[in-house]
Design a protein around this motif. Sequence first.
Motif, PDB file in Angstrom:
ATOM      1  N   VAL A   1       0.835  -1.195   0.000  1.00 16.02           N
ATOM      2  CA  VAL A   1       0.000   0.000   0.000  1.00 16.02           C
ATOM      3  C   VAL A   1       0.870   1.245   0.000  1.00 16.02           C
ATOM      4  N   LEU A   2       0.517   2.180  -0.861  1.00 21.96           N
ATOM      5  CA  LEU A   2       1.117   3.509  -0.862  1.00 21.96           C
ATOM      6  C   LEU A   2       0.070   4.479  -0.340  1.00 21.96           C
ATOM      7  N   MET A   3       0.460   5.330   0.578  1.00 21.38           N
ATOM      8  CA  MET A   3      -0.441   6.359   1.082  1.00 21.38           C
ATOM      9  C   MET A   3       0.264   7.698   0.983  1.00 21.38           C
ATOM     10  N   PHE A   4      -0.332   8.617   0.254  1.00 19.32           N
ATOM     11  CA  PHE A   4       0.220   9.953   0.058  1.00 19.32           C
ATOM     12  C   PHE A   4      -0.759  10.975   0.624  1.00 19.32           C
ATOM     13  N   ASP A   5      -0.309  11.782   1.555  1.00 15.37           N
ATOM     14  CA  ASP A   5      -1.129  12.828   2.145  1.00 15.37           C
ATOM     15  C   ASP A   5      -0.400  14.161   1.955  1.00 15.37           C
ATOM     16  N   ASP A   6      -0.700  14.825   0.852  1.00 17.76           N
ATOM     17  CA  ASP A   6      -0.046  16.103   0.548  1.00 17.76           C
ATOM     18  C   ASP A   6      -0.442  17.203   1.525  1.00 17.76           C
ATOM     19  N   GLN A   7      -1.661  17.153   2.042  1.00 28.16           N
ATOM     20  CA  GLN A   7      -2.115  18.194   2.960  1.00 28.16           C
ATOM     21  C   GLN A   7      -1.268  18.207   4.235  1.00 28.16           C
ATOM     22  N   ARG A   8      -0.901  17.021   4.706  1.00 25.42           N
ATOM     23  CA  ARG A   8      -0.102  16.909   5.927  1.00 25.42           C
ATOM     24  C   ARG A   8       1.354  16.565   5.627  1.00 25.42           C
ATOM     25  N   SER A   9       1.691  16.416   4.353  1.00 25.04           N
ATOM     26  CA  SER A   9       3.054  16.087   3.897  1.00 25.04           C
ATOM     27  C   SER A   9       3.591  14.819   4.566  1.00 25.04           C
ATOM     28  N   GLN A  10       2.792  13.756   4.477  1.00 23.86           N
ATOM     29  CA  GLN A  10       3.188  12.470   5.029  1.00 23.86           C
ATOM     30  C   GLN A  10       3.037  11.404   3.951  1.00 23.86           C
ATOM     31  N   TYR A  11       4.041  10.509   3.867  1.00 22.91           N
ATOM     32  CA  TYR A  11       4.101   9.528   2.779  1.00 22.91           C
ATOM     33  C   TYR A  11       4.523   8.178   3.345  1.00 22.91           C
ATOM     34  N   LEU A  12       3.770   7.153   2.962  1.00 23.81           N
ATOM     35  CA  LEU A  12       3.940   5.858   3.578  1.00 23.81           C
ATOM     36  C   LEU A  12       3.857   4.753   2.529  1.00 23.81           C
ATOM     37  N   TRP A  13       4.754   3.789   2.648  1.00 26.83           N
ATOM     38  CA  TRP A  13       4.705   2.570   1.835  1.00 26.83           C
ATOM     39  C   TRP A  13       4.770   1.419   2.831  1.00 26.83           C
ATOM     40  N   PHE A  14       3.717   0.585   2.843  1.00 28.72           N
ATOM     41  CA  PHE A  14       3.686  -0.500   3.823  1.00 28.72           C
ATOM     42  C   PHE A  14       3.020  -1.743   3.254  1.00 28.72           C
ATOM     43  N   ASN A  15       3.175  -2.842   3.978  1.00 27.34           N
ATOM     44  CA  ASN A  15       2.592  -4.128   3.617  1.00 27.34           C
ATOM     45  C   ASN A  15       1.607  -4.531   4.696  1.00 27.34           C
ATOM     46  N   ILE A  16       0.508  -5.157   4.248  1.00 27.07           N
ATOM     47  CA  ILE A  16      -0.501  -5.600   5.206  1.00 27.07           C
ATOM     48  C   ILE A  16      -1.198  -6.836   4.658  1.00 27.07           C
ATOM     49  N   GLY A  17      -1.530  -7.746   5.534  1.00 27.64           N
ATOM     50  CA  GLY A  17      -2.216  -8.963   5.117  1.00 27.64           C
ATOM     51  C   GLY A  17      -2.037 -10.067   6.141  1.00 27.64           C
ATOM     52  N   TRP A  18      -2.199 -11.309   5.678  1.00 25.07           N
ATOM     53  CA  TRP A  18      -2.047 -12.481   6.532  1.00 25.07           C
ATOM     54  C   TRP A  18      -1.142 -13.478   5.839  1.00 25.07           C
ATOM     55  N   LYS A  19      -0.208 -14.069   6.585  1.00 24.24           N
ATOM     56  CA  LYS A  19       0.701 -15.076   6.049  1.00 24.24           C
ATOM     57  C   LYS A  19       0.885 -16.153   7.110  1.00 24.24           C
ATOM     58  N   ASN A  20       0.606 -17.404   6.741  1.00 26.16           N
ATOM     59  CA  ASN A  20       0.737 -18.532   7.669  1.00 26.16           C
ATOM     60  C   ASN A  20      -0.009 -18.282   8.979  1.00 26.16           C
ATOM     61  N   ASN A  21      -1.241 -17.802   8.850  1.00 26.50           N
ATOM     62  CA  ASN A  21      -2.118 -17.525   9.997  1.00 26.50           C
ATOM     63  C   ASN A  21      -1.575 -16.457  10.940  1.00 26.50           C
ATOM     64  N   LYS A  22      -0.677 -15.627  10.443  1.00 28.25           N
ATOM     65  CA  LYS A  22      -0.147 -14.522  11.241  1.00 28.25           C
ATOM     66  C   LYS A  22      -0.390 -13.208  10.519  1.00 28.25           C
ATOM     67  N   ARG A  23      -0.704 -12.193  11.264  1.00 27.19           N
ATOM     68  CA  ARG A  23      -0.941 -10.859  10.724  1.00 27.19           C
ATOM     69  C   ARG A  23       0.381 -10.239  10.310  1.00 27.19           C
ATOM     70  N   VAL A  24       0.399  -9.717   9.090  1.00 24.18           N
ATOM     71  CA  VAL A  24       1.573  -9.010   8.581  1.00 24.18           C
ATOM     72  C   VAL A  24       1.206  -7.542   8.478  1.00 24.18           C
ATOM     73  N   LYS A  25       2.002  -6.709   9.115  1.00 24.65           N
ATOM     74  CA  LYS A  25       1.844  -5.257   8.996  1.00 24.65           C
ATOM     75  C   LYS A  25       3.225  -4.667   9.183  1.00 24.65           C
ATOM     76  N   ALA A  26       3.771  -4.196   8.092  1.00 21.53           N
ATOM     77  CA  ALA A  26       5.156  -3.740   8.123  1.00 21.53           C
ATOM     78  C   ALA A  26       5.316  -2.453   7.317  1.00 21.53           C
ATOM     79  N   ILE A  27       5.914  -1.473   7.938  1.00 16.54           N
ATOM     80  CA  ILE A  27       6.220  -0.225   7.243  1.00 16.54           C
ATOM     81  C   ILE A  27       7.551  -0.401   6.534  1.00 16.54           C
ATOM     82  N   SER A  28       7.556  -0.149   5.226  1.00 17.99           N
ATOM     83  CA  SER A  28       8.803  -0.172   4.462  1.00 17.99           C
ATOM     84  C   SER A  28       9.458   1.204   4.496  1.00 17.99           C
TER      85      SER A  28
END
Length: 113
Positions: free
Chosen positions: A33-60
Amino acid sequence: MEKLNHYQNIIKQILTEYEIISAQVPDPDIDEVLMFDDQRSQYLWFNIGWKNNKRVKAISVYVRIKNDKIYIEEDWTEEGIATELLREGVPKEDIVLAFHDPETRKLTEFAVA
């Protein structure tokens, strides 16, 4: 305002390129996921989902612009987004390696804050 827009565009371009490269080897269970917020000047690239019955949430990469400087809050890329910013002409004085504490930042060639 021109500098802000320029920095916003550079960051979005770099993160989009990262995501395109990473998407060449997709994982069907994980969304990038890419999230761009120009109004607040914040930019994020992260991964989210499920792998082997475990929650994956990682900011790249998490970058924000504050006081006319680019703060790199999180960066798990191989080469580092700071290197990409320098290639795009952003001066070292406008890049803060915010993932380091302020004392450690003094030892780098980049801005302290």
